[in-house]
Design a protein around this motif. Structure first.
Motif, PDB file in Angstrom:
ATOM      1  N   ARG A   1      58.733  44.485  -2.302  1.00 36.78           N
ATOM      2  CA  ARG A   1      58.605  43.083  -1.910  1.00 36.78           C
ATOM      3  C   ARG A   1      59.473  42.773  -0.683  1.00 36.78           C
ATOM      4  NH1 ARG A   1      57.276  38.086  -4.761  1.00 36.78           N
ATOM      5  NH2 ARG A   1      58.757  36.489  -4.109  1.00 36.78           N
ATOM      6  N   VAL A   2      60.702  43.270  -0.687  1.00 35.87           N
ATOM      7  CA  VAL A   2      61.594  43.066   0.457  1.00 35.87           C
ATOM      8  C   VAL A   2      60.973  43.667   1.721  1.00 35.87           C
ATOM      9  CG1 VAL A   2      63.833  43.741   1.441  1.00 35.87           C
ATOM     10  CG2 VAL A   2      63.703  43.000  -0.943  1.00 35.87           C
ATOM     11  N   LEU A   3      60.437  44.887   1.587  1.00 29.22           N
ATOM     12  CA  LEU A   3      59.889  45.581   2.758  1.00 29.22           C
ATOM     13  C   LEU A   3      58.628  44.891   3.270  1.00 29.22           C
ATOM     14  CD1 LEU A   3      60.477  49.248   1.506  1.00 29.22           C
ATOM     15  CD2 LEU A   3      61.746  48.046   3.314  1.00 29.22           C
ATOM     16  N   VAL A   4      57.786  44.429   2.341  1.00 28.05           N
ATOM     17  CA  VAL A   4      56.568  43.710   2.737  1.00 28.05           C
ATOM     18  C   VAL A   4      56.951  42.426   3.481  1.00 28.05           C
ATOM     19  CG1 VAL A   4      54.596  42.400   1.838  1.00 28.05           C
ATOM     20  CG2 VAL A   4      55.043  44.719   1.002  1.00 28.05           C
ATOM     21  N   ALA A   5      57.999  41.766   2.999  1.00 23.64           N
ATOM     22  CA  ALA A   5      58.468  40.541   3.672  1.00 23.64           C
ATOM     23  C   ALA A   5      58.943  40.850   5.094  1.00 23.64           C
ATOM     24  CB  ALA A   5      59.586  39.887   2.870  1.00 23.64           C
ATOM     25  N   GLU A   6      59.324  42.111   5.320  1.00 21.87           N
ATOM     26  CA  GLU A   6      59.735  42.531   6.669  1.00 21.87           C
ATOM     27  C   GLU A   6      58.543  43.064   7.456  1.00 21.87           C
ATOM     28  OE1 GLU A   6      62.805  45.426   6.011  1.00 21.87           O
ATOM     29  OE2 GLU A   6      64.234  43.931   5.281  1.00 21.87           O
ATOM     30  N   ASP A   7      57.331  42.803   6.936  1.00 21.50           N
ATOM     31  CA  ASP A   7      56.094  43.211   7.609  1.00 21.50           C
ATOM     32  C   ASP A   7      55.845  44.707   7.595  1.00 21.50           C
ATOM     33  OD1 ASP A   7      54.578  41.103   8.254  1.00 21.50           O
ATOM     34  OD2 ASP A   7      55.559  40.706  10.183  1.00 21.50           O
ATOM     35  N   LYS A   8      56.406  45.391   6.619  1.00 22.83           N
ATOM     36  CA  LYS A   8      56.167  46.831   6.536  1.00 22.83           C
ATOM     37  C   LYS A   8      54.987  47.101   5.613  1.00 22.83           C
ATOM     38  CE  LYS A   8      60.467  49.017   7.709  1.00 22.83           C
ATOM     39  NZ  LYS A   8      61.374  48.004   8.236  1.00 22.83           N
ATOM     40  N   ASP A   9      54.213  48.152   5.934  1.00 19.78           N
ATOM     41  CA  ASP A   9      53.147  48.600   5.051  1.00 19.78           C
ATOM     42  C   ASP A   9      53.736  49.594   4.066  1.00 19.78           C
ATOM     43  OD1 ASP A   9      51.015  47.139   6.051  1.00 19.78           O
ATOM     44  OD2 ASP A   9      50.739  48.547   7.713  1.00 19.78           O
ATOM     45  N   VAL A  10      53.562  49.302   2.785  1.00 16.88           N
ATOM     46  CA  VAL A  10      54.223  50.091   1.748  1.00 16.88           C
ATOM     47  C   VAL A  10      53.179  50.702   0.813  1.00 16.88           C
ATOM     48  CG1 VAL A  10      55.879  49.979  -0.171  1.00 16.88           C
ATOM     49  CG2 VAL A  10      56.214  48.533   1.848  1.00 16.88           C
ATOM     50  N   VAL A  11      53.427  51.944   0.374  1.00 17.69           N
ATOM     51  CA  VAL A  11      52.616  52.564  -0.676  1.00 17.69           C
ATOM     52  C   VAL A  11      53.569  52.956  -1.804  1.00 17.69           C
ATOM     53  CG1 VAL A  11      51.228  54.604  -1.292  1.00 17.69           C
ATOM     54  CG2 VAL A  11      50.794  53.407   0.869  1.00 17.69           C
ATOM     55  N   LEU A  12      53.154  52.694  -3.045  1.00 19.42           N
ATOM     56  CA  LEU A  12      53.976  53.072  -4.200  1.00 19.42           C
ATOM     57  C   LEU A  12      53.414  54.337  -4.841  1.00 19.42           C
ATOM     58  CD1 LEU A  12      54.429  49.569  -5.937  1.00 19.42           C
ATOM     59  CD2 LEU A  12      55.846  50.652  -4.160  1.00 19.42           C
ATOM     60  N   GLY A  13      54.298  55.205  -5.318  1.00 19.83           N
ATOM     61  CA  GLY A  13      53.882  56.403  -6.039  1.00 19.83           C
ATOM     62  C   GLY A  13      54.453  56.366  -7.445  1.00 19.83           C
TER      63      GLY A  13
ATOM     64  N   ALA B   1      50.932  54.065   6.592  1.00 21.94           N
ATOM     65  CA  ALA B   1      51.968  53.204   6.013  1.00 21.94           C
ATOM     66  C   ALA B   1      53.321  53.457   6.681  1.00 21.94           C
ATOM     67  CB  ALA B   1      52.077  53.464   4.509  1.00 21.94           C
ATOM     68  N   ASP B   2      54.218  52.498   6.523  1.00 20.59           N
ATOM     69  CA  ASP B   2      55.570  52.644   7.068  1.00 20.59           C
ATOM     70  C   ASP B   2      56.508  53.312   6.069  1.00 20.59           C
ATOM     71  OD1 ASP B   2      55.054  51.188   9.538  1.00 20.59           O
ATOM     72  OD2 ASP B   2      54.887  49.425   8.243  1.00 20.59           O
ATOM     73  N   VAL B   3      56.323  52.991   4.805  1.00 21.37           N
ATOM     74  CA  VAL B   3      57.233  53.483   3.774  1.00 21.37           C
ATOM     75  C   VAL B   3      56.464  53.859   2.513  1.00 21.37           C
ATOM     76  CG1 VAL B   3      59.337  52.997   2.437  1.00 21.37           C
ATOM     77  CG2 VAL B   3      58.921  51.750   4.555  1.00 21.37           C
ATOM     78  N   VAL B   4      56.833  54.988   1.899  1.00 20.78           N
ATOM     79  CA  VAL B   4      56.305  55.336   0.572  1.00 20.78           C
ATOM     80  C   VAL B   4      57.473  55.328  -0.402  1.00 20.78           C
ATOM     81  CG1 VAL B   4      55.104  57.073  -0.813  1.00 20.78           C
ATOM     82  CG2 VAL B   4      54.497  56.776   1.597  1.00 20.78           C
ATOM     83  N   LEU B   5      57.355  54.517  -1.443  1.00 17.45           N
ATOM     84  CA  LEU B   5      58.408  54.446  -2.472  1.00 17.45           C
ATOM     85  C   LEU B   5      57.916  55.190  -3.702  1.00 17.45           C
ATOM     86  CD1 LEU B   5      59.303  50.606  -2.325  1.00 17.45           C
ATOM     87  CD2 LEU B   5      60.415  52.490  -1.100  1.00 17.45           C
ATOM     88  N   VAL B   6      58.641  56.224  -4.103  1.00 21.54           N
ATOM     89  CA  VAL B   6      58.204  57.040  -5.244  1.00 21.54           C
ATOM     90  C   VAL B   6      59.111  56.811  -6.452  1.00 21.54           C
ATOM     91  CG1 VAL B   6      57.719  59.385  -6.055  1.00 21.54           C
ATOM     92  CG2 VAL B   6      57.298  58.798  -3.652  1.00 21.54           C
ATOM     93  N   ASP B   7      58.527  56.296  -7.514  1.00 26.57           N
ATOM     94  CA  ASP B   7      59.234  56.103  -8.788  1.00 26.57           C
ATOM     95  C   ASP B   7      59.176  57.429  -9.557  1.00 26.57           C
ATOM     96  OD1 ASP B   7      60.473  54.812 -10.900  1.00 26.57           O
ATOM     97  OD2 ASP B   7      58.642  53.868 -11.656  1.00 26.57           O
ATOM     98  N   THR B   8      60.296  57.881 -10.109  1.00 24.92           N
ATOM     99  CA  THR B   8      60.295  59.176 -10.808  1.00 24.92           C
ATOM    100  C   THR B   8      60.683  59.003 -12.278  1.00 24.92           C
ATOM    101  OG1 THR B   8      62.609  59.593 -10.291  1.00 24.92           O
ATOM    102  CG2 THR B   8      60.981  60.393  -8.695  1.00 24.92           C
ATOM    103  N   ALA B   9      60.492  60.066 -13.054  1.00 22.58           N
ATOM    104  CA  ALA B   9      60.821  59.998 -14.482  1.00 22.58           C
ATOM    105  C   ALA B   9      62.310  60.228 -14.696  1.00 22.58           C
ATOM    106  CB  ALA B   9      60.022  61.033 -15.256  1.00 22.58           C
TER     107      ALA B   9
END
Ligand code: GDP
Length: 303
Positions: free
Chosen positions: A125-137, A187-195
């Motif tokens: 959400r913070v990154l999108v507010a900064e106009d970044k294209d984000v992908v979540l993994g 995209a500008d950033v990929v955020l990867v959630d891990t186990a």
């Protein structure tokens, strides 16, 4: 800043108030110094840093209170938090030699329940507010609800989530797919959630190491953020050690700082891992993630 103050006010100011009271006594005797040390340790700063702060305060304030105790205390707490550390996030894409746009890759690691998935959502959400294209993994394929929870954040924030519908799918392959999708989408950033299962240290280390290696086939991992729950104290530090052995951490996210009087963990964990706290979680809401600012933090404690 106002929000940080308000959120910390309820808990951490007890620390500041307690220390100021002790330091403002007419005579700061041996017993008082011991109380000050105990107060710092009780706030999770760790014995080493607590002792160091007491020694420095003693030198500066002495027996009959030389100087303004508040100013000196502020100085020494700030010094312990270390405002000189680089707390910027590496979330800018890089242009490769071939002129291809490569998204920044951020791995988010930590034990289940510390607030990892929530942090990924808030950060998106913070990154999108900064106009970044984000992908979540959604590479936390171990916890059944994790992918669902992350997708919900993705929808809320308006970014795509790469996940596998196969339960127990290989986390490394989901992470790889997410980074690939990020590159394909420009995209500008990929955020990867891990186990984050810690029951088996060996497995965890193998898995995180593998996720990182596989993602690196695409290019370097720019940030590895370790999420720690500020309310877990020494236990959290032990967890931090295990993760730091498994993968090179570049920054710490301290969550649930709104619910504890033990903000001193910032100092302890930075000392332990030698990496800065970069972000703090101040609540369960979507806007409750803030960059960690040492000055604002110390001011909030001394409010
Ligand atoms: P994960 O298992 O590490 O992915 O943890 P989750 O993201 O599912 O979070 C676990 C719980 O902690 C949820 O109820 C979150 O709403 C809550 N949580 C996460 N971050 C914070 C925070 O900064 N403050 C508070 N008070 N709760 C938080």
């Amino acid at each position: 800043l106002a929000r940080l103050r308000a959120r910390l006010a309820r808990s951490n100011t007890a620390l500041g108030r307690g220390l100021l009271q002790l330091l403002s006594r007419d005579t700061v005797d041996e017993a008082t110094w011991e109380e000050i040390e105990e107060t710092l340790i009780a706030a999770d700063l760790g014995t080493g840093p607590s002792l160091e702060i007491v020694e420095r305060l003693r030198t500066r304030i002495g027996v009959d209170g030389g100087g303004d105790p508040r100013a000196v205390l502020r100085d020494e707490l700030l010094r312990a938090v270390d405002p000189t550390l680089d707390r910027s996030l590496a979330v800018a894409p890089t242009a490769t030699e071939a002129g291809v746009h490569r998204p920044a890759v951020v791995l988010v690691v930590g034990v289940n329940g510390v607030g990892k998935t929530t942090t990924v959502g808030k950060l998106a959400r913070v990154l999108v507010a900064e106009d970044k294209d984000v992908v979540l993994g959604a590479a936390d394929t171990f916890r059944a609800a994790a992918a669902e929870q992350l997708s919900t954040w993705g929808e809320r924030v308006g970014v795509p989530t790469v996940r596998s519908d196969v339960e127990g799918a290989d986390p490394a392959s989901v992470a790889f797919d997410a980074v690939k999708a990020g590159a394909d989408l420009g995209a500008d950033v990929v955020l990867v959630d891990t186990a984050g299962r810690l029951q088996n240290k060996r497995d965890l280390m193998d898995e995180l190491g593998k996720v990182k290696r596989v993602v690196e086939r695409h290019g370097p991992v720019d940030e590895v953020l370790l999420v720690l729950d500020a309310t877990t104290g020494q236990n959290g530090l032990n967890q931090a050690r295990v993760f730091a052995e498994a993968v090179d951490i570049t920054g710490i996210v301290l969550t649930k700082l709104d619910g504890t009087a033990k903000g001193g963990i910032v100092v302890a964990v930075q000392r332990e891992l030698g990496v800065p706290v970069k972000l703090v979680g101040l609540g369960e809401g979507a806007d409750d993630l803030a960059p960690f600012e040492p000055d604002a933090f110390v001011d909030a404690i001394l409010e």
